[in-house]
Design a protein around this motif. Sequence first.
Motif, PDB file in Angstrom:
ATOM      1  N   TYR A  76       0.832  -1.200   0.000  1.00 48.45           N
ATOM      2  CA  TYR A  76       0.000   0.000   0.000  1.00 48.45           C
ATOM      3  C   TYR A  76       0.868   1.252   0.000  1.00 48.45           C
ATOM      4  O   TYR A  76       0.575   2.224  -0.700  1.00 48.45           O
ATOM      5  CB  TYR A  76      -0.941  -0.014   1.208  1.00 48.45           C
ATOM      6  CG  TYR A  76      -1.900   1.146   1.212  1.00 48.45           C
ATOM      7  CD1 TYR A  76      -2.922   1.225   0.273  1.00 48.45           C
ATOM      8  CD2 TYR A  76      -1.779   2.171   2.138  1.00 48.45           C
ATOM      9  CE1 TYR A  76      -3.795   2.287   0.258  1.00 48.45           C
ATOM     10  CE2 TYR A  76      -2.651   3.239   2.130  1.00 48.45           C
ATOM     11  CZ  TYR A  76      -3.657   3.295   1.193  1.00 48.45           C
ATOM     12  OH  TYR A  76      -4.517   4.353   1.172  1.00 48.45           O
ATOM     13  N   MET A  77       1.949   1.215   0.750  1.00 47.27           N
ATOM     14  CA  MET A  77       2.868   2.357   0.763  1.00 47.27           C
ATOM     15  C   MET A  77       3.463   2.566  -0.634  1.00 47.27           C
ATOM     16  O   MET A  77       3.625   3.702  -1.079  1.00 47.27           O
ATOM     17  CB  MET A  77       3.974   2.155   1.795  1.00 47.27           C
ATOM     18  CG  MET A  77       3.504   2.115   3.234  1.00 47.27           C
ATOM     19  SD  MET A  77       2.578   3.568   3.738  1.00 47.27           S
ATOM     20  CE  MET A  77       3.856   4.800   3.684  1.00 47.27           C
ATOM     21  N   ASP A  78       3.770   1.478  -1.329  1.00 51.87           N
ATOM     22  CA  ASP A  78       4.275   1.597  -2.696  1.00 51.87           C
ATOM     23  C   ASP A  78       3.226   2.237  -3.604  1.00 51.87           C
ATOM     24  O   ASP A  78       3.556   3.032  -4.479  1.00 51.87           O
ATOM     25  CB  ASP A  78       4.683   0.229  -3.243  1.00 51.87           C
ATOM     26  CG  ASP A  78       5.984  -0.265  -2.638  1.00 51.87           C
ATOM     27  OD1 ASP A  78       6.729   0.556  -2.060  1.00 51.87           O
ATOM     28  OD2 ASP A  78       6.246  -1.479  -2.733  1.00 51.87           O
ATOM     29  N   LYS A  81       3.281   5.872  -3.055  1.00 55.21           N
ATOM     30  CA  LYS A  81       4.459   6.505  -3.660  1.00 55.21           C
ATOM     31  C   LYS A  81       4.226   6.834  -5.132  1.00 55.21           C
ATOM     32  O   LYS A  81       4.852   7.738  -5.673  1.00 55.21           O
ATOM     33  CB  LYS A  81       5.674   5.573  -3.547  1.00 55.21           C
ATOM     34  CG  LYS A  81       6.258   5.484  -2.174  1.00 55.21           C
ATOM     35  CD  LYS A  81       7.453   4.537  -2.193  1.00 55.21           C
ATOM     36  CE  LYS A  81       7.939   4.216  -0.816  1.00 55.21           C
ATOM     37  NZ  LYS A  81       9.005   3.205  -0.835  1.00 55.21           N
TER      38      LYS A  81
END
Length: 133
Positions: A76-78, A81
């Motif tokens: 999810y962080m990717d 980004k």
Amino acid sequence: MGRSKIKFWKVRGKIKDEEDGRLKKEEKKAEEKIEDRKKNVISDETIEYVGILAKLELSLEEKEQAKKDMEEMLDYMDQLKELDTSKIEPMSHVFPISNVFREDVVIHQNDRENMLKNAPEVRDGSYLVPGAR
């Protein structure tokens, strides 16, 4: 049933089958995209290390679930980004607040009697507190 009704139901059935097939293909493509996006793999050693740092004793099932959860968080962080945030102003807080400071003013005054009025018990001009046991 008349011939026209039978024909209608046959055509309707074909259309529904085609729609179902199309939807299944779209669902499969979406699932493949999600799988392709999963790049982060958490090792067993990492889970062990995190467990030690957090002072947790995890069962095998809990470790597997923790691995899955951590991988999903990193994926999810990717995704985040990939967002274009170039036109978004950085902020330090989600609410539009700012600190309001005032100058410290030192006042030399002895207001002991006023302060002692709030005490439940007073002896010899001091607060009386229960003794330690």
